[in-house]
Design an enzyme around this catalytic site. Structure first.
Site, PDB file in Angstrom:
ATOM      1  N   LYS A 206       1.810 -74.867   7.792  1.00  0.00           N
ATOM      2  CA  LYS A 206       0.973 -73.982   6.981  1.00  0.00           C
ATOM      3  C   LYS A 206       1.385 -74.118   5.518  1.00  0.00           C
ATOM      4  O   LYS A 206       2.569 -74.206   5.201  1.00  0.00           O
ATOM      5  CB  LYS A 206       1.118 -72.538   7.436  1.00  0.00           C
ATOM      6  CG  LYS A 206       0.123 -71.600   6.770  1.00  0.00           C
ATOM      7  CD  LYS A 206      -0.022 -70.288   7.514  1.00  0.00           C
ATOM      8  CE  LYS A 206      -1.103 -69.434   6.897  1.00  0.00           C
ATOM      9  NZ  LYS A 206      -1.350 -68.189   7.641  1.00  0.00           N
TER      10      LYS A 206
ATOM     11  N   HIS B 279      24.120 -54.819   4.638  1.00  0.00           N
ATOM     12  CA  HIS B 279      22.756 -55.227   4.970  1.00  0.00           C
ATOM     13  C   HIS B 279      22.728 -56.540   5.736  1.00  0.00           C
ATOM     14  O   HIS B 279      21.775 -56.815   6.475  1.00  0.00           O
ATOM     15  CB  HIS B 279      21.895 -55.311   3.695  1.00  0.00           C
ATOM     16  CG  HIS B 279      22.114 -56.543   2.878  1.00  0.00           C
ATOM     17  ND1 HIS B 279      22.969 -56.601   1.804  1.00  0.00           N
ATOM     18  CD2 HIS B 279      21.567 -57.789   2.978  1.00  0.00           C
ATOM     19  CE1 HIS B 279      22.948 -57.811   1.285  1.00  0.00           C
ATOM     20  NE2 HIS B 279      22.113 -58.553   1.969  1.00  0.00           N
TER      21      HIS B 279
ATOM     22  N   LYS C 174      20.848 -67.938  -3.812  1.00  0.00           N
ATOM     23  CA  LYS C 174      21.025 -67.695  -5.248  1.00  0.00           C
ATOM     24  C   LYS C 174      20.084 -68.560  -6.078  1.00  0.00           C
ATOM     25  O   LYS C 174      19.508 -68.085  -7.068  1.00  0.00           O
ATOM     26  CB  LYS C 174      22.478 -67.935  -5.640  1.00  0.00           C
ATOM     27  CG  LYS C 174      23.426 -66.895  -5.051  1.00  0.00           C
ATOM     28  CD  LYS C 174      24.855 -67.165  -5.390  1.00  0.00           C
ATOM     29  CE  LYS C 174      25.755 -66.192  -4.645  1.00  0.00           C
ATOM     30  NZ  LYS C 174      25.629 -66.299  -3.160  1.00  0.00           N
TER      31      LYS C 174
END
Length: 456
Positions: free
Chosen positions: A7, A121, A198
Site C-alpha cells: 500500500k 510507556h 530519533k
C-alpha cells in the site's frame, strides 16, 4: 508477496512510502488508529501552532525508515543473513513502538509517575501490541506473510523495549541469535541512541515546528555498515560521517532547548497534569468485562487504555459535573491563557529533591502547593556523556574493522560538556499582587542558588 500488494502512503516528510500488507493490517486496527488522537509533542502545540502532528504519522515514518535501513544493509552485506522476516519484524516494531503512549504523550507519564513512578510507556507499548494482535486475530495473517508467531512476536516485543547495553552480561534475547545483535539497534538503540525513531521525529518535529533540520538520515543510511565489535555485531558508520552524527545529537539538544522544554509548554503540561490529578477518580472508563477504570488505572487494562486519548481534555473541559469543577477550572485557564507563570530559571548543583525542600523553606507560610519546582536537563541523549564514544566507525580502506574516533580528531570546537541542568520555579497564583510578591521571592532565591553552586 509482490510490490503490487504493497500500500502506498503519501507523507510530507518521506514522500511516497510503500508498506507491506501486514503493516497495513496493523494500522487498520482500533489500537493503532488511537494514535491519530495523541499529540506527538503534547503541550508544545499550545506554543508552536504547527506542532499539531500525532503519534500516528510518526509511527508510520519509523516503520518506513526501519525498512530503508535494513534493505540498504541487506543489499550491501548479503552475508549478514538479513531475511524478509527480520525486516518485517523490525518494521512492525517501529510501527508499534509508541502504542503505549497516553494523552499528550510524555505529559501523561508526568501524571502517572505521581502515583506510579516505575511505569514506562515502552512496557505499555508491549502490552498494547499483544492486545492488538489478539483482538484483531492477526496470528493467521502473520503466518500468511511468512512470519513465525512463536518466535517473531517475542522478537517484536524485545525490539520495542530492549535492555540497556551496559546491563547485558550475556545474550538476553530469544527472538534472534547473538549474530543478529545489530537488529536490536534499529528501532531503539540503547548503546548510543542512534536509531530510526530519533531520525524520524527529528525530521518531522523540525518540519512541524518550522525549524531547520541539519541532520541528513538518508545520507547516514548510505554509509551504515554492520561490523563485529568484540563479541557483538553493531551498526557502524563511515568515519567521514562523524560530524553528521554530532549534528544529529546537536539537533536533539536544540529541539529540547527551543521546543520540548519550552517554559510555556512545560507550564501548560503541568497544568494539564494537575487537571488530570483533580479529575482522576471522577473519570470512569469501561474496560474488559465491563470493569470500570479511572484515568490513572486505565493503564492496567488495554481495553480501557485504547479509549484514552487527548479527547479526555475536552471531556473534562466541557463536563457539567460538579466533581470535575476544579479540573475544569484549570483547563479553562489554559484556554484563556492564564497560565502558571515561570518566575525564572537558574543553575545549581543541588538535586531536585533538595531544591524543592530549599524552596519550600524559602516560601515560609505560603502554600508550597502553589508552586512547581522542576528540573530541566538538556543533553546529547546520554546524560553528561559524549554519545559518540559509544559509536564505531570504519574507513574506506578497511570497511570490516570499526574503531572509536576521538572528539579532538573531529573538531576542537565541539563541546567540552554534554549536559546542562536548569531549575525553574512556576507560580500557580494569578492576581497581580501575588505575582509581584512571588517574583520578589524568587529574586532573592534563584541568584543565591546559582552563586552557591559557583562557590562549590
Amino acid at each position: 508477496m509482490t510490490n503490487n500488494d504493497f500500500k502506498v502512503f503519501n507523507d510530507p516528510i518521506h514522500g511516497t512510502i510503500e508498506l507491506d500488507p501486514i503493516l497495513v493490517k496493523i494500522i487498520d486496527t482500533p489500537q493503532f488508529q488511537r494514535l491519530r488522537n495523541l499529540k506527538q509533542l503534547g503541550g508544545t502545540y499550545y506554543v508552536y501552532p504547527g506542532a499539531s502532528h500525532n503519534r500516528f504519522e510518526h509511527s508510520i515514518g519509523v516503520a518506513h525508515l526501519a525498512g530503508e535501513l535494513l534493505q540498504t544493509l541487506k543489499g550491501k552485506q548479503p552475508g549478514l543473513g538479513i531475511d524478509e522476516r527480520d525486516i518485517l519484524c523490525v518494521q512492525i516494531a517501529g510501527l508499534c513502538h509508541d502504542l503505549g503512549h497516553g494523552p499528550f504523550s510524555h505529559m501523561f507519564e508526568m501524571f502517572i509517575h505521581k502515583g506510579n513512578p516505575e511505569w514506562r510507556h515502552e512496557k505499555a507499548s508491549q502490552d498494547m501490541f499483544d492486545h492488538l494482535v489478539e483482538k484483531n486475530n492477526l496470528i493467521r495473517d502473520m503466518k500468511k506473510h511468512g512470519l513465525v508467531p512463536k518466535e517473531d512476536l517475542l522478537f517484536i516485543r524485545e525490539l520495542i523495549d530492549p535492555p540497556k547495553v551496559e546491563k547485558i552480561a550475556e545474550w538476553p534475547h530469544y527472538g534472534r541469535p547473538k549474530k543478529k545483535a545489530f537488529l536490536y539497534e534499529v528501532v531503539s538503540n540503547t548503546r548510543n541512541k542512534i536509531d530510526v525513531d530519533k531520525w524520524e521525529y527529528f525530521a518531522r518535529d523540525c518540519h512541524q515546528l518550522g525549524m531547520q533540520n541539519n541532520f541528513d538520515c538518508h545520507r547516514l543510511i548510505k554509509f551504515a555498515r554492520v561490523c563485529k565489535v568484540g563479541e557483538m555485531t553493531q551498526i557502524c558508520y563511515r568515519d567521514k560521517e562523524v560530524f553528521n552524527l554530532y549534528n544529529m545529537f546537536y539537533t536533539r539538544f536544540s529541539l529540547h532547548k527551543r521546543a520540548y522544554q519550552h517554559k510555556v509548554s512545560n507550564s501548560i503540561e503541568w497544568m494539564i497534569r494537575d487537571a488530570f490529578l483533580k479529575a482522576d477518580e471522577h473519570i470512569q472508563i469501561e474496560g474488559s468485562d465491563g470493569e470500570m477504570f479511572t484515568l490513572s488505572t486505565a493503564i492496567d487494562d488495554m481495553v480501557a487504555y485504547t479509549k484514552l486519548t487527548d479527547a479526555i481534555f475536552d471531556r473534562i473541559l466541557n463536563s457539567p459535573d460538579e466533581e470535575l469543577q476544579e479540573a475544569r477550572e484549570i483547563l479553562e485557564r489554559i484556554m484563556q491563557r492564564k497560565l502558571y507563570v515561570c518566575l525564572g530559571e537558574f543553575s545549581s548543583e543541588e538535586n531536585l529533591g533538595n531544591m524543592k525542600n530549599l524552596w519550600n523553606m524559602h516560601v515560609g507560610e505560603r502554600n508550597p502547593e502553589d508552586y512547581v519546582v522542576e528540573s530541566v536537563k538538556y543533553n546529547y541523549g546520554m546524560g553528561d556523556e559524549d554519545p559518540i564514544k559509544h559509536v564505531r566507525f570504519y574507513t574506506k580502506q578497511n570497511p570490516k574493522k570499526a574503531n572509536h574516533i576521538n572528539k579532538d580528531e573531529v573538531s576542537l570546537l565541539l563541546p567540552e560538556r554534554f549536559e546542562e541542568e536548569k531549575f525553574r520555579i512556576y507560580t500557580k497564583r494569578t492576581n497581580d499582587e501575588d505575582l509581584k510578591a512571588d517574583k520578589n521571592l524568587f529574586d532573592t532565591f534563584g541568584p543565591a542558588q546559582t552563586s552557591s553552586s559557583r562557590r562549590k
